[in-house]
Design an enzyme around this catalytic site. Structure first.
Site, PDB file in Angstrom:
ATOM      1  N   ARG A  76       0.603  -1.265  -0.200  1.00  0.00           N
ATOM      2  CA  ARG A  76      -0.110   0.043  -0.014  1.00  0.00           C
ATOM      3  C   ARG A  76       0.810   1.260   0.014  1.00  0.00           C
ATOM      4  O   ARG A  76       0.456   2.070  -0.613  1.00  0.00           O
ATOM      5  CB  ARG A  76      -0.963   0.003   1.339  1.00  0.00           C
ATOM      6  CG  ARG A  76      -1.902  -1.011   1.231  1.00  0.00           C
ATOM      7  CD  ARG A  76      -2.744  -1.228   2.247  1.00  0.00           C
ATOM      8  NE  ARG A  76      -3.778   0.056   2.379  1.00  0.00           N
ATOM      9  CZ  ARG A  76      -4.216   0.565   3.538  1.00  0.00           C
ATOM     10  NH1 ARG A  76      -3.860  -0.115   4.643  1.00  0.00           N
ATOM     11  NH2 ARG A  76      -4.808   1.582   3.688  1.00  0.00           N
ATOM     12  N   HIS A 131      -6.213   9.468  11.198  1.00  0.00           N
ATOM     13  CA  HIS A 131      -5.833   8.067  11.216  1.00  0.00           C
ATOM     14  C   HIS A 131      -4.443   7.943  10.967  1.00  0.00           C
ATOM     15  O   HIS A 131      -3.779   6.690  10.663  1.00  0.00           O
ATOM     16  CB  HIS A 131      -6.579   7.088  10.271  1.00  0.00           C
ATOM     17  CG  HIS A 131      -8.095   6.898  10.762  1.00  0.00           C
ATOM     18  ND1 HIS A 131      -9.208   6.555   9.921  1.00  0.00           N
ATOM     19  CD2 HIS A 131      -8.704   7.544  11.823  1.00  0.00           C
ATOM     20  CE1 HIS A 131     -10.197   6.727  10.506  1.00  0.00           C
ATOM     21  NE2 HIS A 131      -9.953   7.147  11.883  1.00  0.00           N
TER      22      HIS A 131
HETATM   23  N1  APR Z   1     -15.579  10.282  -5.005  1.00  0.00           N
HETATM   24  C1  APR Z   1     -16.320  10.321  -4.095  1.00  0.00           C
HETATM   25  N2  APR Z   1     -16.774   9.304  -3.212  1.00  0.00           N
HETATM   26  C2  APR Z   1     -16.391   8.158  -3.482  1.00  0.00           C
HETATM   27  C3  APR Z   1     -15.282   7.965  -4.517  1.00  0.00           C
HETATM   28  C4  APR Z   1     -15.306   9.042  -5.479  1.00  0.00           C
HETATM   29  N3  APR Z   1     -14.506   8.855  -6.581  1.00  0.00           N
HETATM   30  N4  APR Z   1     -15.299   6.576  -4.841  1.00  0.00           N
HETATM   31  C5  APR Z   1     -15.720   5.902  -3.770  1.00  0.00           C
HETATM   32  N5  APR Z   1     -16.541   6.793  -2.797  1.00  0.00           N
HETATM   33  C6  APR Z   1     -17.103   6.696  -1.511  1.00  0.00           C
HETATM   34  C7  APR Z   1     -17.679   5.224  -1.564  1.00  0.00           C
HETATM   35  O1  APR Z   1     -19.182   5.419  -1.837  1.00  0.00           O
HETATM   36  C8  APR Z   1     -17.879   5.171   0.048  1.00  0.00           C
HETATM   37  O2  APR Z   1     -18.706   5.889   0.641  1.00  0.00           O
HETATM   38  O3  APR Z   1     -16.239   6.566  -0.457  1.00  0.00           O
HETATM   39  C9  APR Z   1     -16.538   5.837   0.534  1.00  0.00           C
HETATM   40  C10 APR Z   1     -15.444   4.871   0.726  1.00  0.00           C
HETATM   41  O4  APR Z   1     -15.868   4.295   1.963  1.00  0.00           O
HETATM   42  P1  APR Z   1     -14.796   3.287   2.773  1.00  0.00           P
HETATM   43  O5  APR Z   1     -13.906   2.423   1.871  1.00  0.00           O
HETATM   44  O6  APR Z   1     -15.493   2.734   4.001  1.00  0.00           O
HETATM   45  O7  APR Z   1     -13.845   4.572   3.406  1.00  0.00           O
HETATM   46  P2  APR Z   1     -13.810   5.492   4.706  1.00  0.00           P
HETATM   47  O8  APR Z   1     -15.307   6.018   4.892  1.00  0.00           O
HETATM   48  O9  APR Z   1     -12.731   6.510   4.421  1.00  0.00           O
HETATM   49  O10 APR Z   1     -13.272   4.518   5.776  1.00  0.00           O
HETATM   50  C11 APR Z   1     -12.667   5.207   6.851  1.00  0.00           C
HETATM   51  O11 APR Z   1     -11.810   3.019   7.480  1.00  0.00           O
HETATM   52  O12 APR Z   1     -10.662   1.647   6.122  1.00  0.00           O
HETATM   53  C12 APR Z   1     -10.693   2.370   7.243  1.00  0.00           C
HETATM   54  O13 APR Z   1      -9.070   3.366   8.450  1.00  0.00           O
HETATM   55  C13 APR Z   1      -9.803   3.330   7.350  1.00  0.00           C
HETATM   56  O14 APR Z   1      -9.974   5.641   7.241  1.00  0.00           O
HETATM   57  C14 APR Z   1     -10.295   4.458   6.609  1.00  0.00           C
HETATM   58  C15 APR Z   1     -11.834   4.209   7.557  1.00  0.00           C
END
Ligand code: APR
Length: 262
Positions: A76, A131
């Site tokens: 990563r 984080h």
């Molecule tokens: N533009 C906007 N939103 C997007 C895009 C994009 N191009 N691509 C994906 N998404 C959205 C998805 O619909 C989803 O709601 O981004 C989100 C990603 O979700 P997660 O993968 O769950 O990420 P996140 O919410 O940041 O998770 C929080 O969890 O994985 C752990 O520690 C890690 O900081 C992270 C935390």
């Protein structure tokens, strides 16, 4: 939840951003998706495809199989080093540079793409990496030398190469400088984030599923403190009900459209 009062969401939102003295931006993995950084679950490919995220991103998982978890993070890290800020990062950084001191970015992402965009556009926003940073290392265990006030703790930079590297003096192992599942956020970062959320006029919530706490609670905190809360996401999120408006689309498309004219 969409609010039908906003017939022209961009025009109304730009007016709010124009008048705001404090703008908070909460970002998640979707913010970096268009930079080619896979979201957490997307990164579980190949050798790691069948593993539980908790096994890869927890202290328990690291202690159970340090080499496997270290290798996953190295993969990563390589991806983050090769990635570039996308048009969404750039739009935020340029808006911040045009309005110094107005924006605070609270990111759940462990990449450094907000910081790199800011370095190019000119510093203007405060960035809080809730984080941690995937590019940083720290010791897995408290350094035994640190308990002796007369001795300096071992330097992570002195670790001997390995998967993971180890301290040549005490055998301590390096781990990535991120906040794993089950771990607390840095107290200063969380406090700064809560203060910014409570004080902002507008909060933009970009590319987060709203499923990981306490970060997910920052949108509700902003709303209850009187901020105008806007979600920008390609799909529904778990915190859509906290928003005054939900804009459906990608970060790299919506943010330049929204912010470049301001
Ligand atoms: N533009 C906007 N939103 C997007 C895009 C994009 N191009 N691509 C994906 N998404 C959205 C998805 O619909 C989803 O709601 O981004 C989100 C990603 O979700 P997660 O993968 O769950 O990420 P996140 O919410 O940041 O998770 C929080 O969890 O994985 C752990 O520690 C890690 O900081 C992270 C935390």
């Amino acid at each position: 939840m969409r609010d039908r009062r906003y017939a022209h969401p961009f025009r109304d939102l730009r007016a709010k951003l124009q008048d705001a003295t404090s703008v908070c931006v909460l970002t998640g993995a979707g913010m970096s998706a268009e930079s080619g950084i896979p979201t957490f679950r997307d990164a579980q490919t190949g050798l790691w495809a069948n593993l539980d995220p908790m096994q890869l991103a927890s202290e328990e998982g690291f202690r159970a199989d340090p080499q496997r978890v270290w290798d996953w993070y190295q993969m990563r890290r390589d991806g983050v080093r090769q990635a570039e800020p996308n048009a969404g990062h750039v739009a935020l950084a340029r808006y911040a540079a045009r309005h110094p001191g107005r924006m605070t970015i609270l990111t759940q992402n462990v990449d450094d793409l907000h910081q790199r965009a800011a370095a190019r556009a000119g510093e203007g926003a405060r960035i809080v990496a809730l984080h941690g940073s995937i590019l940083a290392d720290r010791w897995l265990d408290a350094c035994p030398r640190g308990e002796d006030l007369m001795r300096r703790p071992c330097e992570p930079a002195r670790a001997e190469p390995g998967r993971p590297p180890r301290c040549p003096d005490c055998g301590n192992r390096l781990r990535p400088g991120v906040v794993w599942f089950g771990e607390s956020l840095d107290y200063r970062d969380l406090t700064a984030a809560e203060e910014a959320a409570s004080a902002c006029d507008v909060m933009l919530v970009v590319g987060t599923s709203g499923s990981v706490w306490p970060a997910a609670g920052l949108a509700a905190r902003a709303r209850h403190a009187g901020a105008h809360v806007v979600i920008l996401n390609t799909q529904a999120s778990e915190i859509d009900d906290e928003a005054h408006i939900v804009l459906t689309g990608s970060a790299a498309t919506l943010l330049p459209r929204l912010l470049d004219p301001l």
